[in-house]
Motif scaffolding. Structure first.
Motif, PDB file in Angstrom:
ATOM      1  N   SER A 188      -0.213  31.083 -40.935  1.00 29.75           N
ATOM      2  CA  SER A 188      -0.598  31.739 -42.190  1.00 29.75           C
ATOM      3  C   SER A 188      -1.818  32.623 -42.005  1.00 29.75           C
ATOM      4  O   SER A 188      -1.908  33.714 -42.581  1.00 29.75           O
ATOM      5  CB  SER A 188      -0.856  30.693 -43.279  1.00 29.75           C
ATOM      6  OG  SER A 188       0.318  29.985 -43.587  1.00 29.75           O
ATOM      7  N   GLU A 189      -2.776  32.162 -41.182  1.00 26.55           N
ATOM      8  CA  GLU A 189      -3.965  32.988 -40.916  1.00 26.55           C
ATOM      9  C   GLU A 189      -3.566  34.275 -40.196  1.00 26.55           C
ATOM     10  O   GLU A 189      -4.042  35.365 -40.530  1.00 26.55           O
ATOM     11  CB  GLU A 189      -4.978  32.218 -40.067  1.00 26.55           C
ATOM     12  CG  GLU A 189      -6.231  33.028 -39.742  1.00 26.55           C
ATOM     13  CD  GLU A 189      -7.173  32.306 -38.793  1.00 26.55           C
ATOM     14  OE1 GLU A 189      -8.159  32.958 -38.364  1.00 26.55           O
ATOM     15  OE2 GLU A 189      -6.935  31.136 -38.463  1.00 26.55           O
ATOM     16  N   PHE A 190      -2.679  34.159 -39.232  1.00 27.36           N
ATOM     17  CA  PHE A 190      -2.181  35.340 -38.508  1.00 27.36           C
ATOM     18  C   PHE A 190      -1.492  36.307 -39.463  1.00 27.36           C
ATOM     19  O   PHE A 190      -1.758  37.515 -39.441  1.00 27.36           O
ATOM     20  CB  PHE A 190      -1.223  34.891 -37.401  1.00 27.36           C
ATOM     21  CG  PHE A 190      -0.419  35.989 -36.771  1.00 27.36           C
ATOM     22  CD1 PHE A 190      -1.033  37.016 -36.066  1.00 27.36           C
ATOM     23  CD2 PHE A 190       0.973  35.997 -36.867  1.00 27.36           C
ATOM     24  CE1 PHE A 190      -0.286  38.028 -35.478  1.00 27.36           C
ATOM     25  CE2 PHE A 190       1.722  36.993 -36.283  1.00 27.36           C
ATOM     26  CZ  PHE A 190       1.096  38.012 -35.587  1.00 27.36           C
ATOM     27  N   MET A 191      -0.625  35.801 -40.317  1.00 28.30           N
ATOM     28  CA  MET A 191       0.091  36.652 -41.267  1.00 28.30           C
ATOM     29  C   MET A 191      -0.876  37.342 -42.225  1.00 28.30           C
ATOM     30  O   MET A 191      -0.688  38.505 -42.583  1.00 28.30           O
ATOM     31  CB  MET A 191       1.115  35.831 -42.052  1.00 28.30           C
ATOM     32  CG  MET A 191       2.258  35.324 -41.201  1.00 28.30           C
ATOM     33  SD  MET A 191       3.143  36.659 -40.357  1.00 28.30           S
ATOM     34  CE  MET A 191       4.452  35.727 -39.556  1.00 28.30           C
ATOM     35  N   ARG A 192      -1.922  36.631 -42.611  1.00 31.84           N
ATOM     36  CA  ARG A 192      -2.927  37.244 -43.494  1.00 31.84           C
ATOM     37  C   ARG A 192      -3.655  38.368 -42.769  1.00 31.84           C
ATOM     38  O   ARG A 192      -3.898  39.442 -43.336  1.00 31.84           O
ATOM     39  CB  ARG A 192      -3.921  36.178 -43.959  1.00 31.84           C
ATOM     40  CG  ARG A 192      -5.016  36.705 -44.885  1.00 31.84           C
ATOM     41  CD  ARG A 192      -5.962  35.598 -45.307  1.00 31.84           C
ATOM     42  NE  ARG A 192      -6.572  34.920 -44.181  1.00 31.84           N
ATOM     43  CZ  ARG A 192      -7.601  35.409 -43.483  1.00 31.84           C
ATOM     44  NH1 ARG A 192      -8.113  36.603 -43.788  1.00 31.84           N
ATOM     45  NH2 ARG A 192      -8.122  34.722 -42.483  1.00 31.84           N
TER      46      ARG A 192
END
Length: 199
Positions: A188-192
């Motif tokens: 999720s951090e990567f996608m953000r």
């Protein structure tokens, strides 16, 4: 007054064979290969296809190992919006878009320019987007042996836009995750960070 000349290196026997093949293709679709606008097209096309598939002659792992450094950095490294251009193996038509690549080092980092170079090596082969995503992911994972790797590719396919279903606004997204990126919070951090809602 000097004349412009561009110097490029190509395998001449292969170029000659491809040139002949392209001449036959042009004749087959009803073109006059002797007319001014087409006369040099077979040679241009022969050189273009060699450039567009030059990834077969490159070793992506060697590109990474040529610039690997010991470094105690253990947080996420993201290289996003990497332009990519490839050829679909089904129709030999272009697909193009951008790749987002991240990894979490485990004692070794790689020169930032090497990540886009790895993308180019695999993109300059006849491809499908799914395999291209997997190729990039596994090469980085196997060579760097990081704590995790993530790859997302967003691309438009001319085989869907120019022919077939003729949908000009469709995009295809593929993704792959290894190691720590298999955890939802890391992914999720990567996608953000890349500005994508795919989580």
């Amino acid at each position: 007054m000097g004349s412009y000349k561009r110097y490029e290196e190509y395998n001449q026997p292969i170029t000659d064979e491809l040139k002949q093949n392209y001449s036959e293709i042009l004749k087959g679709i009803g073109e006059d290969v002797g007319r001014e606008g087409i006369a040099k097209t077979p040679e241009r096309a022969a050189k273009a296809i060699q450039f567009l598939t030059s990834g077969y002659d490159m070793n992506p792992a060697e590109i990474l190992t040529s610039a690997m450094f010991d470094e105690e950095y253990h947080d996420m490294i993201v290289v996003k919006n990497i332009e990519l251009y490839s050829l679909c193996e089904h129709h030999i038509l272009p697909f193009f878009g951008k790749a987002h690549v991240a990894y979490i080092p485990d004692g070794r980092i790689v020169g930032l320019s090497k990540i886009p170079r790895v993308v180019d090596v695999f993109a300059r082969r006849l491809q499908v987007q799914e395999r291209l995503t997997h190729n990039i992911l596994e090469c980085i994972n196997d060579t760097l042996q990081p704590k995790g790797v993530a790859v997302v590719i967003e691309a438009a396919h001319m085989c869907m836009m120019m022919r077939g279903v003729e949908k000009q606004n469709s995009m295809t997204t593929t993704s792959g995750f290894r190691g720590q990126f298999e955890k939802i919070e890391t992914r999720s951090e990567f996608m953000r960070l890349i500005g994508t809602d795919l989580a």
